[in-house]
Design an enzyme around this catalytic site. Structure first.
Site, PDB file in Angstrom:
ATOM      1  N   ILE A 163     -68.301  79.784  39.601  1.00 13.50           N
ATOM      2  CA  ILE A 163     -69.385  80.685  39.171  1.00 13.50           C
ATOM      3  C   ILE A 163     -68.964  81.427  37.903  1.00 13.50           C
ATOM      4  O   ILE A 163     -69.734  81.521  36.933  1.00 13.50           O
ATOM      5  CB  ILE A 163     -69.753  81.663  40.301  1.00 13.50           C
ATOM      6  CG1 ILE A 163     -70.342  80.884  41.490  1.00 13.50           C
ATOM      7  CG2 ILE A 163     -70.749  82.714  39.808  1.00 13.50           C
ATOM      8  CD1 ILE A 163     -70.552  81.708  42.752  1.00 13.50           C
ATOM      9  N   ALA A 243     -70.473  88.994  43.272  1.00 15.94           N
ATOM     10  CA  ALA A 243     -69.454  88.436  44.171  1.00 15.94           C
ATOM     11  C   ALA A 243     -69.644  88.975  45.585  1.00 15.94           C
ATOM     12  O   ALA A 243     -70.409  88.410  46.380  1.00 15.94           O
ATOM     13  CB  ALA A 243     -68.074  88.744  43.617  1.00 15.94           C
ATOM     14  N   ARG A 244     -68.978  90.054  45.886  1.00 17.61           N
ATOM     15  CA  ARG A 244     -69.161  90.734  47.161  1.00 17.61           C
ATOM     16  C   ARG A 244     -69.050  92.230  46.902  1.00 17.61           C
ATOM     17  O   ARG A 244     -68.284  92.669  46.032  1.00 17.61           O
ATOM     18  CB  ARG A 244     -68.081  90.320  48.177  1.00 17.61           C
ATOM     19  CG  ARG A 244     -68.295  88.937  48.792  1.00 17.61           C
ATOM     20  CD  ARG A 244     -69.469  88.908  49.763  1.00 17.61           C
ATOM     21  NE  ARG A 244     -69.671  87.613  50.386  1.00 17.61           N
ATOM     22  CZ  ARG A 244     -70.505  86.665  49.934  1.00 17.61           C
ATOM     23  NH1 ARG A 244     -71.219  86.876  48.842  1.00 17.61           N
ATOM     24  NH2 ARG A 244     -70.634  85.535  50.592  1.00 17.61           N
ATOM     25  N   ASP A 268     -76.014  92.721  42.565  1.00 17.53           N
ATOM     26  CA  ASP A 268     -76.750  91.862  43.512  1.00 17.53           C
ATOM     27  C   ASP A 268     -76.129  91.916  44.900  1.00 17.53           C
ATOM     28  O   ASP A 268     -76.707  91.408  45.854  1.00 17.53           O
ATOM     29  CB  ASP A 268     -76.747  90.415  42.998  1.00 17.53           C
ATOM     30  CG  ASP A 268     -77.543  89.469  43.894  1.00 17.53           C
ATOM     31  OD1 ASP A 268     -78.712  89.789  44.190  1.00 17.53           O
ATOM     32  OD2 ASP A 268     -76.999  88.426  44.308  1.00 17.53           O
ATOM     33  N   GLU A 273     -74.269  95.837  53.237  1.00 14.13           N
ATOM     34  CA  GLU A 273     -75.680  95.449  53.056  1.00 14.13           C
ATOM     35  C   GLU A 273     -76.387  95.375  54.407  1.00 14.13           C
ATOM     36  O   GLU A 273     -75.778  94.941  55.368  1.00 14.13           O
ATOM     37  CB  GLU A 273     -75.750  94.063  52.402  1.00 14.13           C
ATOM     38  CG  GLU A 273     -75.206  94.009  51.008  1.00 14.13           C
ATOM     39  CD  GLU A 273     -75.152  92.577  50.469  1.00 14.13           C
ATOM     40  OE1 GLU A 273     -75.792  91.676  51.057  1.00 14.13           O
ATOM     41  OE2 GLU A 273     -74.452  92.365  49.476  1.00 14.13           O
ATOM     42  N   HIS A 291     -79.133  90.867  47.086  1.00 15.26           N
ATOM     43  CA  HIS A 291     -78.263  89.716  47.389  1.00 15.26           C
ATOM     44  C   HIS A 291     -79.075  88.411  47.382  1.00 15.26           C
ATOM     45  O   HIS A 291     -79.238  87.763  48.416  1.00 15.26           O
ATOM     46  CB  HIS A 291     -77.557  89.894  48.741  1.00 15.26           C
ATOM     47  CG  HIS A 291     -76.360  88.989  48.882  1.00 15.26           C
ATOM     48  ND1 HIS A 291     -75.262  89.305  49.625  1.00 15.26           N
ATOM     49  CD2 HIS A 291     -76.095  87.761  48.360  1.00 15.26           C
ATOM     50  CE1 HIS A 291     -74.377  88.317  49.570  1.00 15.26           C
ATOM     51  NE2 HIS A 291     -74.865  87.365  48.794  1.00 15.26           N
ATOM     52  N   GLY A 293     -78.554  86.058  44.704  1.00 17.85           N
ATOM     53  CA  GLY A 293     -77.997  85.289  43.591  1.00 17.85           C
ATOM     54  C   GLY A 293     -78.183  83.794  43.730  1.00 17.85           C
ATOM     55  O   GLY A 293     -78.400  83.087  42.742  1.00 17.85           O
ATOM     56  N   SER A 294     -78.092  83.269  44.940  1.00 18.65           N
ATOM     57  CA  SER A 294     -78.216  81.811  45.110  1.00 18.65           C
ATOM     58  C   SER A 294     -79.603  81.422  45.608  1.00 18.65           C
ATOM     59  O   SER A 294     -79.813  80.303  46.061  1.00 18.65           O
ATOM     60  CB  SER A 294     -77.144  81.306  46.085  1.00 18.65           C
ATOM     61  OG  SER A 294     -77.289  81.944  47.339  1.00 18.65           O
TER      62      SER A 294
HETATM   63  C1  DGY Z   1     -72.776  83.020  48.881  1.00 17.54           C
HETATM   64  O1  DGY Z   1     -73.065  81.834  48.778  1.00 17.54           O
HETATM   65  O2  DGY Z   1     -71.637  83.401  49.206  1.00 17.54           O
HETATM   66  C2  DGY Z   1     -73.859  84.000  48.647  1.00 17.54           C
HETATM   67  O3  DGY Z   1     -73.376  85.253  48.353  1.00 17.54           O
HETATM   68  C3  DGY Z   1     -74.786  84.036  49.846  1.00 17.54           C
HETATM   69  O4  DGY Z   1     -74.153  84.603  50.888  1.00 17.54           O
END
Ligand code: DGY
Length: 325
Positions: A163, A243-244, A268, A273, A291, A293-294
């Protein structure tokens, strides 16, 4: 094991197309509720369904106790995420459980979110929208919502995995950004693509007009962006996290956003969360996303395809590239 006989437990309903893809291959039991299953519910459903494999999300916590309590028939845990910090890998390995994730198929999708957050934070998108929605926009002025230029600025990428590299490539090509990065180890030249490596993350911070967090959540990266590290950023830097949430010390970032050391943030992902730190909600200079992103139709199907294909392969005894343990 013949894929037609595989029994798959899915903890959250996927998109219709993704469910259809999995449903054509396996006998599926899917959590009927629109909420996370509790661990006892998950264990009971795995037992009742006779599950061979579980398809879980990043919000299903599989700690040591949960993994040890899984019915013996469960041989695979496939997480519908690239992050796997919610799974105790050591416990999975000790139990002989295969753990699969979704690398590659969502990298560009999450990178798009990082770029959206960079642009939105730099160009004060939240404040602009509020002005219109609140009926406070009285017309164009030369000093209205002065933002930051993205083009030509220095980008610091913390975590140059798939990423991070996708963000770096797009920032360099699309926005002429000078890319710097920190990673546990330096990448080979063909992956670096001209980005400047900083072995010490503190050196990366000092040159990051924009800092994008793309490193996995680990004990080493937890609270990476704390008050001391924020102080090393150039004044008025912009912080982005895809990321997290636990990579950021929220109280420190909120203080820096209030005081101006950080001009704006695009986030994000958050600690705890969806109950995010309330301090963010009072700030005008943040652009917050839930959250996602994907979350594109394409990525969600690619993730399902990758996991279902690799679940079948693992249960047939074949190696797969997206196996973590
Ligand atoms: C991931 O793919 O880790 C995203 O953050 C969705 O949880």
């Amino acid at each position: 094991m013949n894929s037609q006989t595989i029994r798959l437990l899915v903890t959250r309903a996927l998109t219709d197309k993704a469910m259809a893809f999995a449903g054509e291959r396996f006998h599926i039991w899917c959590n009927p509720h629109d909420r996370i299953m509790t661990t006892p519910e998950l264990l009971a459903a795995a037992q009742a369904h006779g599950a061979d494999a579980l398809l879980v999300t990043a919000f299903d916590r599989l700690d040591k106790a949960a993994i040890e309590a899984l019915p013996p028939a469960v041989k695979v845990v496939a997480t519908y995420s690239v992050g796997h910090n919610h799974i105790d890998l050591a416990a999975a390995s000790a139990r002989g459980l295969a753990v699969l994730s979704t690398p590659d198929v969502l990298s560009d999708t999450v990178a798009e979110m990082a770029l959206l957050l960079m642009l939105a934070a730099a160009r004060r998108a939240y404040e602009g929208q509020r002005l219109i929605y609140d009926g406070r926009w009285v017309g164009w002025t030369p000093t209205l919502l002065l933002g930051r230029d993205v083009v030509g600025a220095r980008l610091g990428v913390f975590g140059m995995g798939r990423i991070g590299r996708s963000v770096a490539r797009r920032a360099a090509r699309g926005f002429d950004m000078a890319v710097h990065y920190h990673n546990r180890s330096r990448l080979p030249g063909e992956l670096e693509q001209g980005a400047v490596y900083h072995a010490d993350a503190a050196d990366l911070l000092a040159v990051s007009d924009f800092l994008v967090l793309t490193a996995p959540s680990t004990p080493q990266t937890a609270r990476f962006l704390d008050a001391a590290r924020i102080a090393r950023l150039p004044r008025g830097a912009i912080v982005v996290n895809v990321a997290r949430g636990d990579l950021v010390d929220d109280a420190a970032l909120i203080a820096a956003l209030r005081e101006g050391q950080v001009a704006a943030a695009g986030l994000d992902v958050f600690d705890n969360e969806p109950d995010i730190h309330p301090g963010y909600l009072d700030l005008p200079n943040v652009f917050l996303q839930p959250h996602q992103g994907s979350s594109t139709l394409g990525a969600r199907v690619r993730m399902a395809e990758l996991l279902t294909t690799s679940i079948a392969s693992v249960l047939a005894g074949a190696p797969v590239a997206n196996r973590i343990v």
